[in-house]
Design a protein around this motif. Sequence first.
Motif, PDB file in Angstrom:
ATOM      1  N   ARG A  68       0.831  -1.211   0.000  1.00  0.00           N
ATOM      2  CA  ARG A  68       0.000   0.000   0.000  1.00  0.00           C
ATOM      3  C   ARG A  68       0.864   1.258   0.000  1.00  0.00           C
ATOM      4  N   TYR A  69       1.853   1.276   0.876  1.00  0.00           N
ATOM      5  CA  TYR A  69       2.704   2.461   0.972  1.00  0.00           C
ATOM      6  C   TYR A  69       3.639   2.580  -0.225  1.00  0.00           C
ATOM      7  N   ALA A  70       4.044   1.434  -0.764  1.00  0.00           N
ATOM      8  CA  ALA A  70       4.925   1.463  -1.932  1.00  0.00           C
ATOM      9  C   ALA A  70       4.241   2.102  -3.138  1.00  0.00           C
ATOM     10  N   TYR A  71       2.919   1.871  -3.261  1.00  0.00           N
ATOM     11  CA  TYR A  71       2.180   2.398  -4.415  1.00  0.00           C
ATOM     12  C   TYR A  71       1.262   3.558  -4.036  1.00  0.00           C
ATOM     13  N   ASN A  72       1.395   4.031  -2.796  1.00  0.00           N
ATOM     14  CA  ASN A  72       0.646   5.212  -2.346  1.00  0.00           C
ATOM     15  C   ASN A  72      -0.863   5.056  -2.541  1.00  0.00           C
ATOM     16  N   MET A  73      -1.382   3.909  -2.105  1.00  0.00           N
ATOM     17  CA  MET A  73      -2.808   3.647  -2.217  1.00  0.00           C
ATOM     18  C   MET A  73      -3.557   4.238  -1.024  1.00  0.00           C
ATOM     19  N   SER A  74      -4.724   4.803  -1.284  1.00  0.00           N
ATOM     20  CA  SER A  74      -5.573   5.303  -0.201  1.00  0.00           C
ATOM     21  C   SER A  74      -6.230   4.119   0.499  1.00  0.00           C
ATOM     22  N   LEU A  75      -6.748   4.347   1.696  1.00  0.00           N
ATOM     23  CA  LEU A  75      -7.424   3.269   2.422  1.00  0.00           C
ATOM     24  C   LEU A  75      -8.619   2.751   1.621  1.00  0.00           C
ATOM     25  N   LYS A  76      -9.303   3.646   0.945  1.00  0.00           N
ATOM     26  CA  LYS A  76     -10.449   3.247   0.112  1.00  0.00           C
ATOM     27  C   LYS A  76      -9.996   2.287  -0.985  1.00  0.00           C
ATOM     28  N   GLU A  77      -8.877   2.615  -1.630  1.00  0.00           N
ATOM     29  CA  GLU A  77      -8.352   1.754  -2.697  1.00  0.00           C
ATOM     30  C   GLU A  77      -7.873   0.417  -2.143  1.00  0.00           C
ATOM     31  N   VAL A  78      -7.281   0.449  -0.946  1.00  0.00           N
ATOM     32  CA  VAL A  78      -6.811  -0.783  -0.316  1.00  0.00           C
ATOM     33  C   VAL A  78      -7.981  -1.723  -0.058  1.00  0.00           C
ATOM     34  N   ASN A  79      -9.032  -1.212   0.571  1.00  0.00           N
ATOM     35  CA  ASN A  79     -10.198  -2.040   0.892  1.00  0.00           C
ATOM     36  C   ASN A  79     -10.832  -2.608  -0.375  1.00  0.00           C
ATOM     37  N   PHE A  80     -10.991  -1.744  -1.374  1.00  0.00           N
ATOM     38  CA  PHE A  80     -11.619  -2.144  -2.630  1.00  0.00           C
ATOM     39  C   PHE A  80     -10.831  -3.283  -3.281  1.00  0.00           C
ATOM     40  N   ASN A  81      -9.504  -3.133  -3.316  1.00  0.00           N
ATOM     41  CA  ASN A  81      -8.677  -4.115  -4.007  1.00  0.00           C
ATOM     42  C   ASN A  81      -8.492  -5.404  -3.216  1.00  0.00           C
ATOM     43  N   ILE A  82      -8.497  -5.327  -1.890  1.00  0.00           N
ATOM     44  CA  ILE A  82      -8.426  -6.547  -1.093  1.00  0.00           C
ATOM     45  C   ILE A  82      -9.650  -7.411  -1.356  1.00  0.00           C
ATOM     46  N   VAL A  83     -10.819  -6.777  -1.371  1.00  0.00           N
ATOM     47  CA  VAL A  83     -12.055  -7.537  -1.620  1.00  0.00           C
ATOM     48  C   VAL A  83     -12.044  -8.130  -3.027  1.00  0.00           C
ATOM     49  N   LYS A  84     -11.632  -7.350  -4.014  1.00  0.00           N
ATOM     50  CA  LYS A  84     -11.560  -7.868  -5.381  1.00  0.00           C
ATOM     51  C   LYS A  84     -10.591  -9.041  -5.469  1.00  0.00           C
ATOM     52  N   ALA A  85      -9.472  -8.930  -4.767  1.00  0.00           N
ATOM     53  CA  ALA A  85      -8.483 -10.001  -4.794  1.00  0.00           C
ATOM     54  C   ALA A  85      -9.038 -11.271  -4.151  1.00  0.00           C
ATOM     55  N   VAL A  86      -9.714 -11.130  -3.022  1.00  0.00           N
ATOM     56  CA  VAL A  86     -10.297 -12.282  -2.327  1.00  0.00           C
ATOM     57  C   VAL A  86     -11.288 -13.000  -3.237  1.00  0.00           C
ATOM     58  N   PHE A  87     -12.132 -12.232  -3.926  1.00  0.00           N
ATOM     59  CA  PHE A  87     -13.142 -12.845  -4.787  1.00  0.00           C
ATOM     60  C   PHE A  87     -12.561 -13.318  -6.118  1.00  0.00           C
ATOM     61  N   SER A  88     -11.280 -13.029  -6.353  1.00  0.00           N
ATOM     62  CA  SER A  88     -10.608 -13.525  -7.550  1.00  0.00           C
ATOM     63  C   SER A  88      -9.865 -14.822  -7.293  1.00  0.00           C
ATOM     64  N   LEU A  89      -9.813 -15.247  -6.029  1.00  0.00           N
ATOM     65  CA  LEU A  89      -9.121 -16.489  -5.699  1.00  0.00           C
ATOM     66  C   LEU A  89      -9.857 -17.693  -6.289  1.00  0.00           C
ATOM     67  N   ASP A  90      -9.120 -18.715  -6.639  1.00  0.00           N
ATOM     68  CA  ASP A  90      -9.668 -19.855  -7.380  1.00  0.00           C
ATOM     69  C   ASP A  90     -10.910 -20.488  -6.752  1.00  0.00           C
ATOM     70  N   PRO A  91     -10.943 -20.756  -5.436  1.00  0.00           N
ATOM     71  CA  PRO A  91     -12.146 -21.420  -4.901  1.00  0.00           C
ATOM     72  C   PRO A  91     -13.435 -20.649  -5.201  1.00  0.00           C
ATOM     73  N   ILE A  92     -13.366 -19.303  -5.153  1.00  0.00           N
ATOM     74  CA  ILE A  92     -14.550 -18.493  -5.455  1.00  0.00           C
ATOM     75  C   ILE A  92     -14.679 -18.278  -6.952  1.00  0.00           C
ATOM     76  N   LYS A  93     -13.569 -17.964  -7.600  1.00  0.00           N
ATOM     77  CA  LYS A  93     -13.583 -17.688  -9.034  1.00  0.00           C
ATOM     78  C   LYS A  93     -14.110 -18.867  -9.838  1.00  0.00           C
ATOM     79  N   GLU A  94     -13.777 -20.085  -9.389  1.00  0.00           N
ATOM     80  CA  GLU A  94     -14.166 -21.287 -10.131  1.00  0.00           C
ATOM     81  C   GLU A  94     -15.454 -21.914  -9.597  1.00  0.00           C
TER      82      GLU A  94
END
Length: 203
Positions: A68-94
């Motif tokens: 987050r700090y390396a790419y200067n992400m806001s907390l809003k962007e962090v939350n949004f992307n964590i959720v997207k990443a979780v739902f992109s994991l294979d057990p859910i994605k497939e």
Amino acid sequence: MMRLSHLINADESDYNSTTSDEDDDSHQGSPIPDDANIFLSEVLDSLVRGIQLKSNPDFLILEINSSRYAYNMSLKEVNFNIVKAVFSLDPIKEATTTNVLSANNQVLGRLGMVVSNNIKSDDTMLDCLKAIQEYCEEQPALRAKVAQIIHYLYDKEFVSEEAIRMWHNELDDDSEWLKAPLQKLIEWLGQSSEGSSEEENDD
């Protein structure tokens, strides 16, 4: 990419206009990913590795915060992307429409602390719900079960009734696929709240 030794020994004839033009053309079809996409990719890598190695959730949270700090992400962007990443994991994605809730339980049972770390207020819960909306829209299995997924998140206290209502009220006409199933959940939440109030009054 040329080797350093070649760059040191190269003469000016190596850098003709044709080579430059070819280099320019080769880059035109490969847009450089922006920081948000790189951050999302790193979060996804962290979560996949965390599941494989059964990492401590606190370690994953630290790793994601470092990105987050390396790419200067806001907390809003962090939350949004964590959720997207979780739902992109294979057990859910497939997942199919018959096992999507089981897949959610499998992933969130392992990564629930990572998801809930920053999602504590109605506003951050709203970010979470919008991320789910964006991802589910392109996934037929998730789209068909979206109301049940949100109900699951409510039961597990990832999101509040107020956040769900706020989200539902903000949906536009392009989200008709989501409005109807969510309306049933909203009605259930209302009935549940009324039942709780009556029980408290009886006491």
